[in-house]
Design a protein around this motif. Structure first.
Motif, PDB file in Angstrom:
ATOM      1  N   LYS A 106     -18.061 -24.823  14.007  1.00 40.74           N
ATOM      2  CA  LYS A 106     -18.169 -25.126  15.309  1.00 40.74           C
ATOM      3  C   LYS A 106     -16.998 -25.829  15.850  1.00 40.74           C
ATOM      4  O   LYS A 106     -16.512 -25.905  16.931  1.00 40.74           O
ATOM      5  CB  LYS A 106     -19.483 -25.373  15.763  1.00 40.74           C
ATOM      6  N   ALA A 107     -16.607 -26.931  15.158  1.00 39.33           N
ATOM      7  CA  ALA A 107     -15.666 -27.812  15.660  1.00 39.33           C
ATOM      8  C   ALA A 107     -14.190 -27.170  15.411  1.00 39.33           C
ATOM      9  O   ALA A 107     -13.394 -27.487  16.470  1.00 39.33           O
ATOM     10  CB  ALA A 107     -15.681 -29.143  14.617  1.00 39.33           C
ATOM     11  N   HIS A 108     -13.991 -26.348  14.549  1.00 39.50           N
ATOM     12  CA  HIS A 108     -12.544 -25.807  14.481  1.00 39.50           C
ATOM     13  C   HIS A 108     -12.491 -24.411  15.236  1.00 39.50           C
ATOM     14  O   HIS A 108     -11.565 -24.098  15.450  1.00 39.50           O
ATOM     15  CB  HIS A 108     -12.462 -25.608  12.867  1.00 39.50           C
ATOM     16  N   VAL A 109     -13.869 -23.658  15.177  1.00 41.22           N
ATOM     17  CA  VAL A 109     -13.565 -22.331  15.984  1.00 41.22           C
ATOM     18  C   VAL A 109     -14.872 -22.132  16.783  1.00 41.22           C
ATOM     19  O   VAL A 109     -15.781 -21.303  16.672  1.00 41.22           O
ATOM     20  CB  VAL A 109     -13.536 -21.119  14.913  1.00 41.22           C
ATOM     21  N   PRO A 110     -14.823 -22.913  17.767  1.00 36.94           N
ATOM     22  CA  PRO A 110     -15.820 -23.015  18.869  1.00 36.94           C
ATOM     23  C   PRO A 110     -16.136 -21.638  19.423  1.00 36.94           C
ATOM     24  O   PRO A 110     -17.338 -21.474  19.981  1.00 36.94           O
ATOM     25  CB  PRO A 110     -15.354 -23.980  19.815  1.00 36.94           C
ATOM     26  N   GLY A 111     -15.373 -20.696  19.710  1.00 39.80           N
ATOM     27  CA  GLY A 111     -15.702 -19.484  20.228  1.00 39.80           C
ATOM     28  C   GLY A 111     -16.317 -18.481  19.216  1.00 39.80           C
ATOM     29  O   GLY A 111     -16.814 -17.365  19.710  1.00 39.80           O
ATOM     30  N   LEU A 112     -16.289 -18.717  17.925  1.00 34.17           N
ATOM     31  CA  LEU A 112     -16.746 -17.680  17.041  1.00 34.17           C
ATOM     32  C   LEU A 112     -18.383 -17.686  16.801  1.00 34.17           C
ATOM     33  O   LEU A 112     -18.818 -19.126  17.008  1.00 34.17           O
ATOM     34  CB  LEU A 112     -16.325 -18.037  15.703  1.00 34.17           C
ATOM     35  N   LEU A 113     -18.943 -16.813  16.819  1.00 35.32           N
ATOM     36  CA  LEU A 113     -20.444 -16.934  16.765  1.00 35.32           C
ATOM     37  C   LEU A 113     -20.876 -17.414  15.351  1.00 35.32           C
ATOM     38  O   LEU A 113     -20.485 -16.926  14.273  1.00 35.32           O
ATOM     39  CB  LEU A 113     -21.211 -15.430  16.825  1.00 35.32           C
ATOM     40  N   VAL A 114     -21.619 -18.325  15.138  1.00 32.38           N
ATOM     41  CA  VAL A 114     -22.239 -18.947  14.020  1.00 32.38           C
ATOM     42  C   VAL A 114     -23.670 -18.666  13.842  1.00 32.38           C
ATOM     43  O   VAL A 114     -24.687 -19.187  14.716  1.00 32.38           O
ATOM     44  CB  VAL A 114     -21.992 -20.255  13.685  1.00 32.38           C
ATOM     45  N   VAL A 115     -24.071 -17.693  13.035  1.00 34.63           N
ATOM     46  CA  VAL A 115     -25.310 -17.275  12.827  1.00 34.63           C
ATOM     47  C   VAL A 115     -25.933 -17.906  11.538  1.00 34.63           C
ATOM     48  O   VAL A 115     -25.228 -18.047  10.553  1.00 34.63           O
ATOM     49  CB  VAL A 115     -25.685 -15.896  12.761  1.00 34.63           C
ATOM     50  N   ALA A 116     -27.145 -18.830  11.498  1.00 33.90           N
ATOM     51  CA  ALA A 116     -27.642 -19.438  10.402  1.00 33.90           C
ATOM     52  C   ALA A 116     -28.821 -18.615   9.621  1.00 33.90           C
ATOM     53  O   ALA A 116     -29.802 -18.611  10.527  1.00 33.90           O
ATOM     54  CB  ALA A 116     -27.931 -20.798  10.821  1.00 33.90           C
ATOM     55  N   ASP A 117     -28.606 -17.980   8.633  1.00 35.92           N
ATOM     56  CA  ASP A 117     -29.795 -17.301   7.860  1.00 35.92           C
ATOM     57  C   ASP A 117     -30.674 -18.532   7.763  1.00 35.92           C
ATOM     58  O   ASP A 117     -30.354 -19.399   7.263  1.00 35.92           O
ATOM     59  CB  ASP A 117     -29.231 -16.827   6.603  1.00 35.92           C
ATOM     60  N   LEU A 118     -32.109 -18.052   7.886  1.00 38.84           N
ATOM     61  CA  LEU A 118     -32.911 -19.131   7.893  1.00 38.84           C
ATOM     62  C   LEU A 118     -34.044 -18.719   6.885  1.00 38.84           C
ATOM     63  O   LEU A 118     -35.055 -17.893   7.171  1.00 38.84           O
ATOM     64  CB  LEU A 118     -33.559 -19.281   9.564  1.00 38.84           C
ATOM     65  N   CYS A 119     -34.262 -19.152   5.996  1.00 41.60           N
ATOM     66  CA  CYS A 119     -35.065 -18.957   4.705  1.00 41.60           C
ATOM     67  C   CYS A 119     -34.987 -20.175   3.641  1.00 41.60           C
ATOM     68  O   CYS A 119     -34.089 -20.965   3.508  1.00 41.60           O
ATOM     69  CB  CYS A 119     -34.610 -17.643   3.882  1.00 41.60           C
ATOM     70  N   LEU A 120     -36.106 -20.047   2.802  1.00 40.73           N
ATOM     71  CA  LEU A 120     -36.020 -21.354   1.767  1.00 40.73           C
ATOM     72  C   LEU A 120     -35.589 -20.791   0.288  1.00 40.73           C
ATOM     73  O   LEU A 120     -35.720 -21.639  -0.541  1.00 40.73           O
ATOM     74  CB  LEU A 120     -37.520 -21.821   1.876  1.00 40.73           C
ATOM     75  N   CYS A 121     -35.304 -19.352   0.289  1.00 39.83           N
ATOM     76  CA  CYS A 121     -35.210 -19.005  -1.164  1.00 39.83           C
ATOM     77  C   CYS A 121     -34.066 -19.406  -1.827  1.00 39.83           C
ATOM     78  O   CYS A 121     -34.083 -19.693  -3.053  1.00 39.83           O
ATOM     79  CB  CYS A 121     -35.379 -17.241  -0.978  1.00 39.83           C
TER      80      CYS A 121
END
Length: 327
Positions: A106-121
């Motif tokens: 986000k600091a280097h490419v602020p316009g790009l969508l960053v999706v965080a996969d949310l799992c514990l596996c």
């Protein structure tokens, strides 16, 4: 009018006309590229997935910059921590690998969508998607309700790091509601949830488990991921997630489940994502390497079919190549 007055081939006569009447289009802006981020320096190839690598945070930033240059909508981040434990505590650690990658991208490419996969596996030492318990019958399984606070805590950590979207992929009942409540309480009322709402216990995930080092140490995930035979249940799962606060629904895998994708889109009328998974990618790469198929033609046809079935967004390891070909 019947033949010979009606001749549908007229609309296929020239490339310009075929393009003008095309019903379904694929654009780089429809695509998300999965990235596997690890604690090691540089890049490490993944044997089962030619062209896909584990990346350091710095290399993940470079990939994100390339995605932005090509017009790809964004990236989906999967973390591979240096240490694992029974709860998967690195998933929500402020300095965890995914949190660092989110902040740096986000600091280097602020316009790009960053999706965080949310799992514990990827973070548990047993490889399952939540904390384990033993049933009265002596069976070891994932404790659904005990896992929810940990997933919610992870969502807040990811949003705090700057994730544009959190994407729970664990398939615990009630997790979307728990995550929505935690995000809202922490002040992240505008952070969307992209729920893996119809995630099947599929045979197409094998290469991913090598990439993410997330193979269960015992048993499998059929007790919480969906039976591939069930379509009605997939729609029901998706509508329940929508009712709990999901903003985008997902069907995973894509190609064997295009009927489910269509049904979820028709039933929900919500934005729907499809995950073109690792096994689908690996088969195309293997067939192309053997000379059996034209990789470019097959990938673009595949993405078109996924979009035609109802996907607004496609997660695909082909995203960068497809973006180049679409230019």
């Amino acid at each position: 009018m019947p033949f010979p007055a009606t001749r549908l081939r007229r609309l296929r006569a020239t490339p310009a006309l075929r393009d003008a009447v095309r019903e379904t289009r694929v654009d780089a802006g429809d695509l998300l590229l999965p990235l596997f981020v690890h604690e090691e320096p540089g890049r490490a190839p993944i044997g089962a997935m030619p062209g896909v690598e584990r990346l350091s945070v710095e290399e993940a930033v470079a990939e994100a910059q390339e995605c932005a240059r090509l017009g790809v909508a964004g990236v989906v981040l999967f973390g591979i921590p240096a240490k694992k434990d029974a709860e998967g505590s690195e998933a929500w650690a402020a300095g965890g690998i995914v949190q660092r990658a989110i902040s740096s991208i986000k600091a280097h490419v602020p316009g790009l969508l960053v999706v965080a996969d949310l799992c514990l596996c990827e973070y548990t030492d047993h490889g399952h998607c939540g904390v384990l318990c033993t049933t009265s019958a002596g069976l070891t399984t994932v404790d659904n309700d005990a896992s929810l606070p940990l997933l919610a805590r992870t969502a807040v950590a990811q949003a705090t790091a700057g994730a544009d979207i959190v994407a729970p992929s664990d398939m615990m009942d009630g997790r979307v509601g728990a995550i929505r409540a935690a995000l809202d309480e922490a002040g992240f009322t505008d952070t969307p949830i992209m729920s893996y709402s119809s995630k099947f216990a599929s045979a197409f995930y094998g290469p991913f488990r090598e990439a993410a080092d997330s193979t269960p140490q015992a048993g499998d995930r059929r007790g919480y991921q969906m039976d591939p035979a069930n379509g009605d249940e997939a729609v029901r799962e998706s509508l329940l997630d929508a009712a709990e606060g999901a903003d985008i629904l997902m069907v995973k895998p894509a190609l064997p489940y295009l009927d489910v994708l269509w049904r979820v889109k028709e039933a929900s009328r919500m934005p729907v994502c499809a995950y073109n998974v690792s096994g689908e990618y690996a088969m195309v790469k293997a067939a192309a390497a053997a000379g059996y198929i034209d990789e470019r033609a097959v990938v673009l046809e595949t993405l078109t079919a996924i979009r035609r079935a109802g996907a607004d967004i496609v997660i695909t390891y082909h995203a960068k190549d497809a973006a180049l070909w679409l230019q």
